[in-house]
Design an enzyme around this catalytic site. Structure first.
Site, short mmCIF file in Angstrom:
data_model
loop_
_atom_site.label_atom_id
_atom_site.label_comp_id
_atom_site.label_asym_id
_atom_site.label_seq_id
_atom_site.Cartn_x
_atom_site.Cartn_y
_atom_site.Cartn_z
CB SER A 92 42.88 36.63 31.47
OG SER A 92 44.21 36.60 30.99
CE LYS A 93 44.34 36.84 39.76
NZ LYS A 93 44.48 35.94 40.87
NE ARG A 94 47.66 33.21 30.50
CZ ARG A 94 47.38 32.97 29.24
NH1 ARG A 94 48.31 33.02 28.33
NH2 ARG A 94 46.16 32.63 28.87
CG ASP A 95 45.50 39.06 28.84
OD1 ASP A 95 46.34 38.49 28.13
OD2 ASP A 95 44.30 38.72 28.89
N GLY A 96 47.38 41.05 32.61
CA GLY A 96 47.62 42.24 33.42
C GLY A 96 46.43 42.63 34.28
#
Ligand code: GLU
Length: 467
Positions: free
Chosen positions: A239-243
């Protein structure tokens, strides 16, 4: 000649997963002395295609990847698609379907109520009658009605699709005449001579449809490599949060292109246990057949480790240039050399390096009271005063070793351990208890600044009753 492509839909930026397939495609083209085409899949007019293309080009430029020839835009190829739709209609391989949307919905509802897979039932496939009035027809392709379609995949092996489970006579042109996604991808890949398609395995289910189009037009089917997704540490889609974010964000955070490419090439591909690859090595060694069959795991520590490696091995001149983006302007002199030689050993990103440099070059604010108090307990002020006096009487201390000798003298004279001087001195100079070697710090900021910082810390200690 091997021709590969990267075919992003314009979402506004280049994303890390997309970049990985772009890199694989680029490497494989270059490995074979072939071509790498960039095609913007912008048939969805609602998006801002120009900006997206610009963002992708900017990212490619930063990374040093280049595409061959002009960028292709699907939005400029409508006439070509229409010609091929016409051809299929003329050859009886596609047909107009006049079924209204409402009819289609009720057909599918009925199929669902009978526990059947919802699909178009082919009612206009052999239609010869008078078309109903007022319906703008779609164009459907005559897909096989039974049997199997096999995707020969260079990573997954043969993937067999049962026609009855997945297909109907799917739409290749909407009622407004615009061609559909799978149709244009197949036409473009064929006409652009793409013979090796490397893409995410989220596209695998599209491939049988594309094969039907190739077959209908007698076009040669390319070799496919469907690359397993990148997962996060929990085994979920990134996801976006993971990179999974804009590639240019990595630039802002201070990752080097070489590190990012090296990181990405190892996500799902390996060559023995080699971790560090130059671009040239990647080109020489990469083969899509060696891509892993299972998903790869995104690992920030690995990226940081690679980035630190490339920072450490970069020339100070180059680093200096890159640091300008972070408002660090360093003149070329031996102090800059000492500063960068010391700090680049431990920085994970350019951003971090820039912060560390700022920390050294500016007078600290002594915000961490607890640490300050701890460093200034006992006779710290006396020791620092002695050190400062000694510095003042030393002729032109300049190199780290000059400062080291002064420190050593104080420690010897006072018969104390190094920490007794080191701790308060570090606090005085940097406002914290960690950081690079003090002799280097002093050589970088110079003797006057060293004396000033020591005296500020002594006054601060007196004002706050720490001394
Ligand atoms: N445009 C598609 C995407 O951005 C890729 C199509 C393909 O690679 O075949 O997901």
């Amino acid at each position: 000649m091997v021709i590969t492509r990267f075919a992003p839909s314009p979402t506004g930026f280049l994303h890390i997963g997309g970049l990985r397939t772009a890199l694989f495609s680029y490497l494989w083209a270059k490995h074979n002395g072939g071509k790498f085409i960039l095609r913007i899949e912008d048939t969805d007019r609602s998006r801002n295609n120009e900006d997206a293309a610009k963002a992708i080009i900017e990212a490619f430029k930063w990374l040093g990847l280049s595409h061959d020839g002009e960028i292709e835009y699907q939005s400029k190829r409508t006439d070509i698609y229409k010609r091929y739709i016409r051809k299929l209609l003329d050859e009886g391989k596609a047909y107009y379907c006049y079924m209204s949307k409402d009819e289609l919905v009720s057909l599918k509802d009925e199929q669902i109520s009978h526990k059947e897979r919802p699909r178009y039932d082919g009612r206009y496939r052999d239609f010869n009658g008078t078309p109903p009035r007022g319906v703008e027809p779609v164009v459907r392709i005559k897909a096989p009605t039974s049997g199997t379609i096999t995707v020969h995949d260079g990573i997954k092996g043969d993937v067999v699709f049962n026609v009855d489970d997945i297909l109907d006579d799917f739409i290749i042109a909407r009622s407004d005449g615009t061609p559909t996604y799978n149709f244009v991808v197949a036409i473009d890949d064929a006409l652009m001579g793409i013979n090796e398609v490397i893409r995410g395995d989220d596209h695998l289910s599209n491939t049988p449809k594309q094969i039907i189009i190739y077959d209908a037009l007698g076009l040669e089917i390319p070799n496919f490599y469907h690359v397993p997704m990148i997962h996060n540490q929990n085994g979920k889609k990134l996801s976006k949060r993971d990179g999974a974010t804009d590639v240019m964000e990595y630039k802002k955070e201070g990752y080097l292109p070489q590190a990012l490419l090296n990181f990405l090439v190892r996500l799902g591909w390996s060559h023995g246990d080699q971790e560090i690859f130059t671009i040239q090595e990647m080109i020489e060694m990469f083969n899509p057949k060696d891509i892993n069959k299972s998903a790869s795991i995104y690992n920030t520590e690995k990226l940081d480790w690679l980035n630190a490696h490339y920072i450490k091995n970069m020339s100070n001149e180059h680093l200096k240039h890159l640091l300008e983006d972070y408002d660090i302007i360093l003149t070329s002199n031996d102090k800059t050399e000492i500063l960068l030689d010391n700090l680049k050993e431990r920085a994970k990103t350019l951003q971090e390096l820039a912060l560390q440099i700022k920390d050294i070059l500016t007078q600290p604010a002594y915000e961490n009271e607890k640490a300050f108090k701890k460093a200034f307990k006992g006779d710290a002020v006396d020791i620092l005063t002695a050190f400062s006096d000694k510095l003042k009487s030393t002729p032109k201390p300049h190199l780290p070793v000059d400062f080291h000798i002064v420190m050593q003298n104080i420690v010897d004279e006072q018969g104390i351990g190094f920490g007794k001087l080191g701790q308060p001195l570090r606090m005085a100079l940097l406002g914290k208890l960690s950081g690079p070697g003090l002799d280097s710090v002093m050589a970088v900021i110079g003797v006057d600044d060293t004396i000033n910082r020591v005296s500020s810390a002594i006054s601060y200690a007196a004002q706050n009753g720490y001394a």
